[in-house]
Design a protein around this motif. Structure first.
Motif, PDB file in Angstrom:
ATOM      1  N   ARG A 187      53.059  54.662  41.691  1.00  0.00           N
ATOM      2  CA  ARG A 187      52.567  54.558  42.574  1.00  0.00           C
ATOM      3  C   ARG A 187      51.121  53.836  42.390  1.00  0.00           C
ATOM      4  O   ARG A 187      50.226  53.056  43.722  1.00  0.00           O
ATOM      5  N   LEU A 188      51.013  53.496  40.685  1.00  0.00           N
ATOM      6  CA  LEU A 188      49.721  52.857  40.607  1.00  0.00           C
ATOM      7  C   LEU A 188      49.938  51.474  41.144  1.00  0.00           C
ATOM      8  O   LEU A 188      49.429  51.135  41.784  1.00  0.00           O
ATOM      9  N   ARG A 189      50.587  51.188  40.434  1.00  0.00           N
ATOM     10  CA  ARG A 189      51.748  49.940  40.986  1.00  0.00           C
ATOM     11  C   ARG A 189      51.414  49.514  42.386  1.00  0.00           C
ATOM     12  O   ARG A 189      51.098  48.421  43.118  1.00  0.00           O
ATOM     13  N   THR A 190      51.948  50.951  43.472  1.00  0.00           N
ATOM     14  CA  THR A 190      52.339  49.952  44.148  1.00  0.00           C
ATOM     15  C   THR A 190      50.769  49.879  45.109  1.00  0.00           C
ATOM     16  O   THR A 190      50.798  48.952  46.063  1.00  0.00           O
ATOM     17  N   TYR A 191      49.510  51.482  44.430  1.00  0.00           N
ATOM     18  CA  TYR A 191      48.452  50.788  45.634  1.00  0.00           C
ATOM     19  C   TYR A 191      47.703  49.931  44.968  1.00  0.00           C
ATOM     20  O   TYR A 191      46.882  49.910  45.924  1.00  0.00           O
TER      21      TYR A 191
ATOM     22  N   PHE B 198      45.339  44.988  46.180  1.00  0.00           N
ATOM     23  CA  PHE B 198      45.849  43.713  45.812  1.00  0.00           C
ATOM     24  C   PHE B 198      45.460  42.455  46.953  1.00  0.00           C
ATOM     25  O   PHE B 198      45.184  41.923  47.503  1.00  0.00           O
ATOM     26  N   LEU B 199      47.082  43.096  47.840  1.00  0.00           N
ATOM     27  CA  LEU B 199      47.169  42.366  48.912  1.00  0.00           C
ATOM     28  C   LEU B 199      46.012  41.545  50.030  1.00  0.00           C
ATOM     29  O   LEU B 199      45.805  40.485  50.763  1.00  0.00           O
ATOM     30  N   ILE B 200      46.158  42.975  50.536  1.00  0.00           N
ATOM     31  CA  ILE B 200      44.912  43.615  51.302  1.00  0.00           C
ATOM     32  C   ILE B 200      43.442  42.466  50.786  1.00  0.00           C
ATOM     33  O   ILE B 200      42.828  42.185  52.536  1.00  0.00           O
ATOM     34  N   THR B 201      43.163  43.114  49.976  1.00  0.00           N
ATOM     35  CA  THR B 201      41.381  42.374  49.789  1.00  0.00           C
ATOM     36  C   THR B 201      41.657  40.866  49.735  1.00  0.00           C
ATOM     37  O   THR B 201      40.885  39.942  49.460  1.00  0.00           O
ATOM     38  N   LEU B 202      43.229  40.504  49.176  1.00  0.00           N
ATOM     39  CA  LEU B 202      43.037  38.425  48.252  1.00  0.00           C
ATOM     40  C   LEU B 202      43.250  38.315  50.176  1.00  0.00           C
ATOM     41  O   LEU B 202      42.333  36.610  49.805  1.00  0.00           O
TER      42      LEU B 202
ATOM     43  N   VAL C  64      32.050  40.824  47.045  1.00  0.00           N
ATOM     44  CA  VAL C  64      32.428  41.729  46.147  1.00  0.00           C
ATOM     45  C   VAL C  64      33.926  41.835  46.825  1.00  0.00           C
ATOM     46  O   VAL C  64      34.444  42.210  45.628  1.00  0.00           O
ATOM     47  N   ILE C  65      34.564  41.048  47.489  1.00  0.00           N
ATOM     48  CA  ILE C  65      35.824  41.492  47.597  1.00  0.00           C
ATOM     49  C   ILE C  65      36.945  40.623  47.110  1.00  0.00           C
ATOM     50  O   ILE C  65      38.014  40.982  46.565  1.00  0.00           O
ATOM     51  N   GLY C  66      35.849  39.509  46.699  1.00  0.00           N
ATOM     52  CA  GLY C  66      36.918  38.948  45.629  1.00  0.00           C
ATOM     53  C   GLY C  66      37.106  39.403  44.346  1.00  0.00           C
ATOM     54  O   GLY C  66      38.693  39.153  43.617  1.00  0.00           O
ATOM     55  N   VAL C  67      36.420  40.017  43.735  1.00  0.00           N
ATOM     56  CA  VAL C  67      36.191  40.837  42.285  1.00  0.00           C
ATOM     57  C   VAL C  67      36.987  41.806  42.905  1.00  0.00           C
ATOM     58  O   VAL C  67      37.951  42.553  41.795  1.00  0.00           O
ATOM     59  N   VAL C  68      37.006  42.211  44.025  1.00  0.00           N
ATOM     60  CA  VAL C  68      38.097  43.818  43.675  1.00  0.00           C
ATOM     61  C   VAL C  68      39.177  43.720  43.769  1.00  0.00           C
ATOM     62  O   VAL C  68      40.777  44.219  43.434  1.00  0.00           O
ATOM     63  N   ALA C  69      39.787  42.090  44.203  1.00  0.00           N
ATOM     64  CA  ALA C  69      41.185  41.671  44.979  1.00  0.00           C
ATOM     65  C   ALA C  69      41.155  41.425  42.883  1.00  0.00           C
ATOM     66  O   ALA C  69      42.839  41.723  42.482  1.00  0.00           O
ATOM     67  N   ILE C  70      40.352  40.980  42.325  1.00  0.00           N
ATOM     68  CA  ILE C  70      40.753  40.631  40.961  1.00  0.00           C
ATOM     69  C   ILE C  70      41.595  41.374  40.007  1.00  0.00           C
ATOM     70  O   ILE C  70      42.220  41.613  39.655  1.00  0.00           O
TER      71      ILE C  70
ATOM     72  N   SER D 273      41.771  45.040  41.643  1.00  0.00           N
ATOM     73  CA  SER D 273      43.851  45.145  41.388  1.00  0.00           C
ATOM     74  C   SER D 273      44.704  44.490  41.219  1.00  0.00           C
ATOM     75  O   SER D 273      45.782  45.049  40.771  1.00  0.00           O
ATOM     76  N   GLY D 274      44.255  42.697  41.095  1.00  0.00           N
ATOM     77  CA  GLY D 274      45.835  42.237  40.901  1.00  0.00           C
ATOM     78  C   GLY D 274      45.805  42.013  39.147  1.00  0.00           C
ATOM     79  O   GLY D 274      47.361  42.212  38.902  1.00  0.00           O
ATOM     80  N   ILE D 275      44.303  42.831  38.916  1.00  0.00           N
ATOM     81  CA  ILE D 275      45.302  42.635  37.062  1.00  0.00           C
ATOM     82  C   ILE D 275      46.223  43.765  37.104  1.00  0.00           C
ATOM     83  O   ILE D 275      47.027  44.155  35.938  1.00  0.00           O
ATOM     84  N   VAL D 276      45.458  45.266  38.030  1.00  0.00           N
ATOM     85  CA  VAL D 276      45.818  46.555  37.596  1.00  0.00           C
ATOM     86  C   VAL D 276      47.174  46.629  37.662  1.00  0.00           C
ATOM     87  O   VAL D 276      48.218  46.585  37.523  1.00  0.00           O
ATOM     88  N   TRP D 277      47.600  45.547  38.648  1.00  0.00           N
ATOM     89  CA  TRP D 277      49.048  45.673  39.620  1.00  0.00           C
ATOM     90  C   TRP D 277      49.565  44.585  38.275  1.00  0.00           C
ATOM     91  O   TRP D 277      50.880  44.451  38.268  1.00  0.00           O
ATOM     92  N   LEU D 278      49.377  43.433  37.674  1.00  0.00           N
ATOM     93  CA  LEU D 278      50.378  42.535  37.207  1.00  0.00           C
ATOM     94  C   LEU D 278      50.587  43.552  36.181  1.00  0.00           C
ATOM     95  O   LEU D 278      51.614  43.181  35.115  1.00  0.00           O
ATOM     96  N   VAL D 279      49.187  44.450  35.085  1.00  0.00           N
ATOM     97  CA  VAL D 279      49.800  44.755  33.798  1.00  0.00           C
ATOM     98  C   VAL D 279      51.141  45.857  34.097  1.00  0.00           C
ATOM     99  O   VAL D 279      51.818  46.279  33.174  1.00  0.00           O
ATOM    100  N   SER D 280      50.946  46.469  35.232  1.00  0.00           N
ATOM    101  CA  SER D 280      51.411  47.586  35.693  1.00  0.00           C
ATOM    102  C   SER D 280      53.020  47.472  35.431  1.00  0.00           C
ATOM    103  O   SER D 280      53.785  47.530  35.102  1.00  0.00           O
TER     104      SER D 280
END
Length: 554
Positions: free
Chosen positions: A4-8, A13-17, A37-43, A45-52
């Motif tokens: 779920r963490l990877r999916t969300y 990441f996709l939406i904020t990007l 602000v949105i760029g930081v959130v995208a980065i 979330s992208g890191i979390v997704w990439l690590v997952s």
């Protein structure tokens, strides 16, 4: 839980990007607060997704070749995207542009090149442009600087300096310039001599002919002589009172002209050769036929004549009881100086005339539709770039005849709005009586100023062309009224045209070039968004839809 963490995180990441990219491109500002602000959130979330994804790949595939290849593809895409973002941010701040229009690609005329290559003295070109985001000012500045760069290729004696009139106000005033154009003012200075070129109008730019004429003027060893005719109760040239011309004299001399009063001798009528222009300003006495013969010879030899005539003046006739000046103007130049005053019932002051570039009052007028913009002629050097109004009081009509004398060309350069008519009952007006339009009186628009050229009638005159400007008003250049910007521009533009060198006539003007497309800030944002983001996002959305459909069908 980890799935779920990877999916969300992937969805976030996709939406904020997408939001980050759209906001950055739309605002055209990489460091905009919400974009950051949105760029930081995208980065994050992208890191979390990439690590997952990395952990899932390692635990399930045990570093198989397929897993490493997938991870390598993801990292490569992210690095490429990061490079694109950095390049876009740099391009936004790289203030470089190319002028690929026909005007920008064309070369200098042979006349201008000849003048530049023959220079032996240094000329400073001071360019005053306000540092604002106004598209017209930016385009005028860029075109002027490109033109000057072309000129510098042909001579080492041109030094260009870019100044802001708001910051360098003292520098502007030290040059004696009291009225600077909001769209740009260019000053050519060589020693104590200087010429000023005002950029104005809907499509402001540096005209090559104006620049070359000004350059020739400041490079001359002698000043251009302007004679002010006296002896007929003309307005005093040095009079500092409200009705005098001392301010106009100072402005004219500030443009490297030498103006001085003179008289034409009746016994030996001749205009001194040192004068290139003669000014006749509201004579209250008539001119003698011998004086008019001298002026005719002066014009035929290539001289310039500027005549200002008030409608109220009752000319003092000579012993013969015959008027000479106005009939002479009609005979020699084909111009009818009316015994009238332009009048309207639409203004508080009915004989006050405001001349503007606003075309709205002329919407129902077909005549002059292409030649005029509002009250100003668009295809004549005197008025083609004038954007400041003239406010005239008590004006008489100045009208070209249908059949002109041989070798004469005349065009109207100023006209009233359609609500004026030519009132001929001046005695009633002088007594304070009321008047109204009557049948037979000329209806507006009415011409109140003309400019023309007259070729010499002599066969051995080497095609010399005299020039003339005739205006149906005179007090608009007096000390009381010359402070109006349009009055200064008209006076100095007329002098510049009258003293223009004959060889410069063939230099092609640029006023008929296509006007640049000036976009508003919103239009520019839409253009960038459509050209940069629309197609990639459509492809991305199509890919996501295809992926979702295939996954459901499996």
């Amino acid at each position: 839980m980890e799935k779920r963490l990877r999916t969300y995180s992937g969805i976030l990441f996709l939406i904020t990007l997408i939001l980050w990219i759209n906001i950055t491109v739309w605002m055209q500002e990489f460091f905009y607060l919400w974009s950051l602000v949105i760029g930081v959130v995208a980065i994050l979330s992208g890191i979390v997704w990439l690590v997952s994804v990395f952990r899932e790949t390692v635990t399930s595939s045990y570093w198989s070749g397929r897993a490493v290849s997938s991870l390598n593809s993801i990292v490569s895409v992210l690095i490429f995207f990061g490079i694109c973002v950095v390049v876009y941010a740099l391009v936004l701040r790289w203030d470089v542009s190319l002028d690929l229009t026909a005007e920008g690609r064309r070369s200098l005329s042979p006349q201008t090149v000849k003048v530049l290559e023959s220079m032996t003295k240094e000329v400073k070109v001071l360019c005053f442009f306000i540092n604002i985001d106004d598209e017209a000012v930016v385009i005028a500045k860029e075109k002027t600087l490109r033109f000057l760069e072309q000129c510098k290729k042909h001579t080492p004696f041109i030094q260009v300096e870019l100044l802001d009139p708001q910051i360098d106000r003292a520098r502007l005033e030290s040059l004696g310039i009291t009225h600077a154009s909001a769209q740009g003012t260019v000053v050519l200075k060589c020693g104590k001599r200087q010429r000023v070129i005002m950029l104005s109008g809907a499509n402001p730019r540096m005209e090559e002919r104006d620049f070359t004429n000004a350059l020739i003027s400041v490079l001359r060893d002698t000043e251009i002589g302007v004679g002010y005719l006296t002896g007929h109760e003309e307005t005093p040239l040095d009079d500092p009172t409200s009705g005098g011309l001392s301010t106009a004299k100072a402005l004219i001399e500030g443009e490297s002209y030498k103006i001085e009063p003179f008289q034409i001798s009746i016994s030996a009528p001749e205009v001194p050769r040192k004068y290139e222009v003669i000014i006749i300003h509201n004579p209250k006495g008539d001119l003698h036929p011998e004086e008019l013969k001298a002026l005719k010879k002066f014009v035929e030899e290539g001289g310039g004549l500027m005549i200002f005539l008030e409608p109220w003046v009752d000319v003092k006739l000579g012993a013969s009881g015959t008027e000479f000046l106005r009939p002479w103007i009609k005979q020699e130049f084909g111009v009818d100086v009316g015994s009238d005053i332009v009048f309207t019932s639409q203004r508080r002051n009915p004989w006050e005339v405001e001349l503007r570039t606003d075309p709205k009052p002329f919407e129902n007028v077909e005549e002059g539709f292409m030649e005029f913009k509002g009250s100003m002629r668009v295809d004549h050097p005197i008025t083609q770039r004038m954007d400041q109004p003239l406010l005239l009081r008590a004006v008489r009509t100045i009208t070209p005849q249908e059949k002109l004398p041989k070798g004469v060309q005349v065009i109207p350069i100023l006209r009233t709005t359609p609500d004026y008519w030519a009132e001929t009952d001046l005695s009633r007006l002088a007594e304070g009586g009321t008047v109204k339009f009557e049948s037979g009186e000329k209806e507006g628009p009415l011409y109140v100023a003309v400019a023309g050229v007259k070729k010499s009638e002599k066969e051995d005159a080497n095609k010399k062309r005299g020039k003339f400007v005739i205006v149906g008003d005179s007090d608009f250049i007096t000390n009381e009224r010359i402070s109006i910007g349009g009055h200064v521009n008209f006076l100095l533009n007329s002098l510049a045209w009258l003293t223009e060198h004959e060889e410069l006539i063939s230099i092609r003007p640029t006023t008929k070039e296509d006007k640049p497309i000036v976009l508003s800030a919103l239009q520019k944002r839409w253009l960038i968004w459509f050209s940069v983001l629309l197609t990639p996002q459509v492809v991305l959305i199509a890919g996501l839809i295809t992926f979702a459909v295939r996954r459901r069908s499996q």
